[in-house]
Design an enzyme around this catalytic site. Structure first.
Site, PDB file in Angstrom:
ATOM      1  N   ARG A  28      11.824  -1.889 -12.486  1.00  0.00           N
ATOM      2  CA  ARG A  28      10.500  -1.514 -11.971  1.00  0.00           C
ATOM      3  C   ARG A  28       9.598  -0.929 -13.053  1.00  0.00           C
ATOM      4  O   ARG A  28       8.821  -0.008 -12.790  1.00  0.00           O
ATOM      5  CB  ARG A  28      10.621  -0.495 -10.818  1.00  0.00           C
ATOM      6  CG  ARG A  28      11.307  -1.011  -9.588  1.00  0.00           C
ATOM      7  CD  ARG A  28      10.313  -1.747  -8.699  1.00  0.00           C
ATOM      8  NE  ARG A  28      10.967  -2.222  -7.502  1.00  0.00           N
ATOM      9  CZ  ARG A  28      10.821  -1.672  -6.305  1.00  0.00           C
ATOM     10  NH1 ARG A  28      10.037  -0.640  -6.127  1.00  0.00           N
ATOM     11  NH2 ARG A  28      11.436  -2.180  -5.280  1.00  0.00           N
ATOM     12  N   ARG A  32       3.812   1.782  -9.976  1.00  0.00           N
ATOM     13  CA  ARG A  32       2.843   2.825  -9.635  1.00  0.00           C
ATOM     14  C   ARG A  32       2.855   4.061 -10.517  1.00  0.00           C
ATOM     15  O   ARG A  32       1.922   4.846 -10.480  1.00  0.00           O
ATOM     16  CB  ARG A  32       3.037   3.243  -8.176  1.00  0.00           C
ATOM     17  CG  ARG A  32       2.477   2.217  -7.217  1.00  0.00           C
ATOM     18  CD  ARG A  32       2.978   2.485  -5.821  1.00  0.00           C
ATOM     19  NE  ARG A  32       4.428   2.409  -5.805  1.00  0.00           N
ATOM     20  CZ  ARG A  32       5.169   2.437  -4.705  1.00  0.00           C
ATOM     21  NH1 ARG A  32       4.602   2.574  -3.546  1.00  0.00           N
ATOM     22  NH2 ARG A  32       6.477   2.345  -4.778  1.00  0.00           N
ATOM     23  N   ARG A  41      -4.157  -2.579  -9.258  1.00  0.00           N
ATOM     24  CA  ARG A  41      -3.832  -2.725  -7.837  1.00  0.00           C
ATOM     25  C   ARG A  41      -5.077  -2.464  -6.980  1.00  0.00           C
ATOM     26  O   ARG A  41      -5.316  -3.141  -5.984  1.00  0.00           O
ATOM     27  CB  ARG A  41      -2.738  -1.714  -7.499  1.00  0.00           C
ATOM     28  CG  ARG A  41      -2.064  -1.911  -6.172  1.00  0.00           C
ATOM     29  CD  ARG A  41      -1.048  -0.790  -6.015  1.00  0.00           C
ATOM     30  NE  ARG A  41      -0.127  -0.986  -4.935  1.00  0.00           N
ATOM     31  CZ  ARG A  41      -0.424  -0.746  -3.664  1.00  0.00           C
ATOM     32  NH1 ARG A  41      -1.613  -0.346  -3.323  1.00  0.00           N
ATOM     33  NH2 ARG A  41       0.505  -0.935  -2.735  1.00  0.00           N
ATOM     34  N   ASP A  79       8.538  -9.849  -6.301  1.00  0.00           N
ATOM     35  CA  ASP A  79       9.440  -9.061  -5.461  1.00  0.00           C
ATOM     36  C   ASP A  79      10.563  -9.948  -4.956  1.00  0.00           C
ATOM     37  O   ASP A  79      10.404 -11.164  -4.860  1.00  0.00           O
ATOM     38  CB  ASP A  79       8.692  -8.440  -4.277  1.00  0.00           C
ATOM     39  CG  ASP A  79       9.474  -7.278  -3.696  1.00  0.00           C
ATOM     40  OD1 ASP A  79       9.401  -6.178  -4.252  1.00  0.00           O
ATOM     41  OD2 ASP A  79      10.212  -7.509  -2.718  1.00  0.00           O
ATOM     42  N   TYR A 155      17.166  -7.079   4.685  1.00  0.00           N
ATOM     43  CA  TYR A 155      15.749  -6.974   5.056  1.00  0.00           C
ATOM     44  C   TYR A 155      15.383  -7.947   6.170  1.00  0.00           C
ATOM     45  O   TYR A 155      14.566  -7.646   7.043  1.00  0.00           O
ATOM     46  CB  TYR A 155      14.853  -7.219   3.835  1.00  0.00           C
ATOM     47  CG  TYR A 155      14.884  -6.067   2.850  1.00  0.00           C
ATOM     48  CD1 TYR A 155      14.094  -4.947   3.061  1.00  0.00           C
ATOM     49  CD2 TYR A 155      15.709  -6.090   1.738  1.00  0.00           C
ATOM     50  CE1 TYR A 155      14.121  -3.873   2.178  1.00  0.00           C
ATOM     51  CE2 TYR A 155      15.741  -5.023   0.845  1.00  0.00           C
ATOM     52  CZ  TYR A 155      14.949  -3.922   1.066  1.00  0.00           C
ATOM     53  OH  TYR A 155      14.987  -2.863   0.211  1.00  0.00           O
TER      54      TYR A 155
HETATM   55  O1  CP3 Z   1      11.010  -4.387 -12.111  1.00  0.00           O
HETATM   56  C1  CP3 Z   1       9.833  -4.781 -12.174  1.00  0.00           C
HETATM   57  O2  CP3 Z   1       8.927  -4.161 -12.784  1.00  0.00           O
HETATM   58  C2  CP3 Z   1       9.503  -6.137 -11.591  1.00  0.00           C
HETATM   59  C3  CP3 Z   1       9.037  -6.191 -10.285  1.00  0.00           C
HETATM   60  C4  CP3 Z   1       9.918  -5.859  -9.076  1.00  0.00           C
HETATM   61  C5  CP3 Z   1       9.361  -5.294  -7.901  1.00  0.00           C
HETATM   62  N1  CP3 Z   1      10.345  -5.268  -6.953  1.00  0.00           N
HETATM   63  C6  CP3 Z   1       7.971  -4.874  -7.749  1.00  0.00           C
HETATM   64  C7  CP3 Z   1       7.614  -4.003  -6.619  1.00  0.00           C
HETATM   65  C8  CP3 Z   1      11.276  -6.096  -8.831  1.00  0.00           C
HETATM   66  C9  CP3 Z   1      12.343  -6.626  -9.760  1.00  0.00           C
HETATM   67  C10 CP3 Z   1      11.529  -5.718  -7.472  1.00  0.00           C
HETATM   68  C11 CP3 Z   1      12.831  -5.871  -6.818  1.00  0.00           C
HETATM   69  C12 CP3 Z   1      13.039  -5.308  -5.473  1.00  0.00           C
HETATM   70  N2  CP3 Z   1      12.171  -5.262  -4.421  1.00  0.00           N
HETATM   71  C13 CP3 Z   1      14.276  -4.808  -5.023  1.00  0.00           C
HETATM   72  C14 CP3 Z   1      15.545  -4.772  -5.845  1.00  0.00           C
HETATM   73  C15 CP3 Z   1      15.567  -3.635  -6.785  1.00  0.00           C
HETATM   74  C16 CP3 Z   1      15.809  -2.311  -6.129  1.00  0.00           C
HETATM   75  O3  CP3 Z   1      14.898  -1.474  -6.233  1.00  0.00           O
HETATM   76  O4  CP3 Z   1      16.878  -2.127  -5.550  1.00  0.00           O
HETATM   77  C17 CP3 Z   1      14.117  -4.394  -3.692  1.00  0.00           C
HETATM   78  C18 CP3 Z   1      15.181  -3.766  -2.818  1.00  0.00           C
HETATM   79  C19 CP3 Z   1      12.770  -4.705  -3.320  1.00  0.00           C
HETATM   80  C20 CP3 Z   1      12.141  -4.514  -1.980  1.00  0.00           C
HETATM   81  C21 CP3 Z   1      10.942  -3.662  -2.029  1.00  0.00           C
HETATM   82  N3  CP3 Z   1       9.750  -4.020  -2.638  1.00  0.00           N
HETATM   83  C22 CP3 Z   1      10.774  -2.382  -1.473  1.00  0.00           C
HETATM   84  C23 CP3 Z   1      11.854  -1.618  -0.723  1.00  0.00           C
HETATM   85  C24 CP3 Z   1       9.461  -1.971  -1.760  1.00  0.00           C
HETATM   86  C25 CP3 Z   1       8.773  -0.729  -1.282  1.00  0.00           C
HETATM   87  C26 CP3 Z   1       9.301   0.482  -1.960  1.00  0.00           C
HETATM   88  C27 CP3 Z   1       8.353   0.913  -3.005  1.00  0.00           C
HETATM   89  O5  CP3 Z   1       8.801   1.225  -4.120  1.00  0.00           O
HETATM   90  O6  CP3 Z   1       7.163   0.973  -2.658  1.00  0.00           O
HETATM   91  C28 CP3 Z   1       8.855  -2.988  -2.523  1.00  0.00           C
HETATM   92  C29 CP3 Z   1       7.473  -2.982  -3.078  1.00  0.00           C
HETATM   93  C30 CP3 Z   1       7.357  -3.142  -4.562  1.00  0.00           C
HETATM   94  N4  CP3 Z   1       7.955  -4.127  -5.299  1.00  0.00           N
HETATM   95  C31 CP3 Z   1       6.579  -2.344  -5.434  1.00  0.00           C
HETATM   96  C32 CP3 Z   1       6.721  -2.884  -6.725  1.00  0.00           C
HETATM   97  C33 CP3 Z   1       6.040  -2.444  -8.001  1.00  0.00           C
HETATM   98  C34 CP3 Z   1       5.685  -1.179  -5.014  1.00  0.00           C
HETATM   99  C35 CP3 Z   1       4.399  -1.844  -4.950  1.00  0.00           C
HETATM  100  C36 CP3 Z   1       3.169  -1.154  -4.657  1.00  0.00           C
HETATM  101  O7  CP3 Z   1       2.997  -0.661  -3.529  1.00  0.00           O
HETATM  102  O8  CP3 Z   1       2.285  -1.227  -5.538  1.00  0.00           O
END
Ligand code: CP3
Length: 364
Positions: A28, A32, A41, A79, A155
């Site tokens: 990640r 944010r 964003r 994602d 999910y």
């Molecule tokens: O790593 C990176 O920078 C690349 C991008 C990336 C995102 N999600 C961007 C994202 C990657 C590799 C993921 C993987 C992901 N997504 C996983 C596996 C990794 C882990 O954390 O276990 C999972 C379980 C998800 C599912 C997911 N996506 C959730 C639960 C959420 C909400 C939680 C949160 O942090 O807000 C997301 C949204 C998400 N995916 C964000 C980002 C940057 C937050 C986005 C935002 O609101 O701007």
């Protein structure tokens, strides 16, 4: 032919080859905690999917952490939930909430209706991969990724994030046939999805099995690992004469290290609950290891961040073995970076990993 890589430390460490320093990237890393991410964003209508589905925005935010920090790899901004979204489940991210599916897969009819999606619906992902690869111009390699079949199923059945996995585990124990069908569809979809990312320019692939660790021993093998193994077996491992390293990360999977090391991956990702030295002794001759700093360390002052980074590097030890060969370590966090992390502490981390890992190589 694509432009040659100027920094191939990450790929070399994945393949257990000699490197001048330990490569580092952060799960990640685009997100944010960076003010520039929040600004982009905002431009994209304050929506995560608005960023992820727009090639220019996805390219811009992927490169943002590389402008600030001397990271050794980029990861596609997207994602894991894009795949079930393309299956028609209707993904949305509410403000201040996690992901939501409008049409979760909970009964026999919904499971029967599930199909491998038309890859055309994921075209925005492959376009982003190609665009990011061009924008990188050989600076560092680009990692593509997907969720594991099990983690996506969590999910898809729960309809969003969950604290107890009650619905998906009920299906697992009451109607394992339904869950196996979901996992089979996911597996076939992920093979096509990952191969298309490689075709578009991804130079390594990571499978996030974020919720494998919530499964009982034994159950993990049948419902998570066996499907991850199938995904890895279906993915192309070479492009333009370059090997494509495969990384598997099962959060909470430390006790299944040997099984994970035998599932076809080149690299096994570890969270902070496993000692890297012990892991190296068990499987370091078979796979490279990625990890495993507790992301919460980044809230401590920069001196403490540097000290903890040194502790992780020392736990793995000098990657060069006594027999002259090399074991592989890719430095990372043990899970995604927290959104409240101070960016200056990330600079301290990257600097400490590079400088101490150089010292380790000189001393050994
Ligand atoms: O790593 C990176 O920078 C690349 C991008 C990336 C995102 N999600 C961007 C994202 C990657 C590799 C993921 C993987 C992901 N997504 C996983 C596996 C990794 C882990 O954390 O276990 C999972 C379980 C998800 C599912 C997911 N996506 C959730 C639960 C959420 C909400 C939680 C949160 O942090 O807000 C997301 C949204 C998400 N995916 C964000 C980002 C940057 C937050 C986005 C935002 O609101 O701007």
């Amino acid at each position: 032919m694509p432009v040659p890589l100027r920094n191939d430390c990450f790929l070399r460490a994945c393949l257990r080859q000699a490197t001048p320093h330990t490569p580092v990237w952060l799960m990640r890393q685009a997100g944010r905690y960076l003010p520039e991410y929040r600004a982009t964003r905002e431009h994209a209508g304050n929506s995560f999917m608005g960023l992820a589905t727009n090639v220019q925005y996805a390219t811009e935010v992927t490169l943002q952490p590389l402008e600030r920090f001397a990271l050794d790899a980029a990861i596609l901004f997207s994602d894991i939930l894009t795949v079930p979204d393309a299956m028609g489940l209707g993904l949305s991210f509410g403000v201040g909430e996690g992901p939501r599916f409008a049409h979760p897969v909970r009964d026999e009819a919904a499971v029967a209706a599930l199909h491998v999606p038309d890859l055309g619906k994921l075209r925005y992902v492959f376009d982003a991969v190609a665009s990011i690869r061009r924008a990188l111009g050989g600076r560092v390699p680009l990692i593509g990724f997907s969720g594991s079949p099990w983690t996506l199923a969590c999910y898809m059945v729960e309809g969003g994030s969950s604290s107890d996995y009650r619905r998906v585990k009920t299906m697992l124990y009451a109607r394992p046939d339904l869950l196996h069908r979901i996992l089979d569809v996911n597996t076939r979809a992920l093979i096509a999805y990952l191969n298309a990312q490689v075709d578009a320019g991804a130079q390594a692939l990571m499978v996030f099995d974020s919720w494998g660790g919530v499964l009982a021993d034994g159950v993990f093998r049948r419902f998570s690992l066996d499907y991850t193994r199938r995904v890895l077996a279906g993915v192309q491992r070479e492009k333009d004469g370059q090997r494509i390293p495969l990384i598997v990360f099962t959060k909470g999977g430390g006790q299944w290290l040997q099984d994970l090391a035998g599932c076809g991956a080149d690299v096994v990702g570890l969270d902070w609950t496993t000692d890297l030295g012990r892991a190296r002794a068990l499987v370091g001759g078979q796979v490279a290891l990625q990890g495993n700093l507790d992301p919460m360390v980044l809230f401590a002052p920069p001196e403490a961040v540097a000290r903890e980074a040194v502790a992780v590097l020392d736990a793995f030890g000098p990657p060069r073995r006594a027999d002259g060969g090399w074991d592989g370590h890719v430095f990372n966090l043990g899970h995604g970076i927290n959104q409240h992390t101070p960016p200056e502490h990330v600079s301290a981390l990257v600097e400490a990993v590079h400088s101490h890992s150089r010292r380790l190589r000189q001393a050994s």
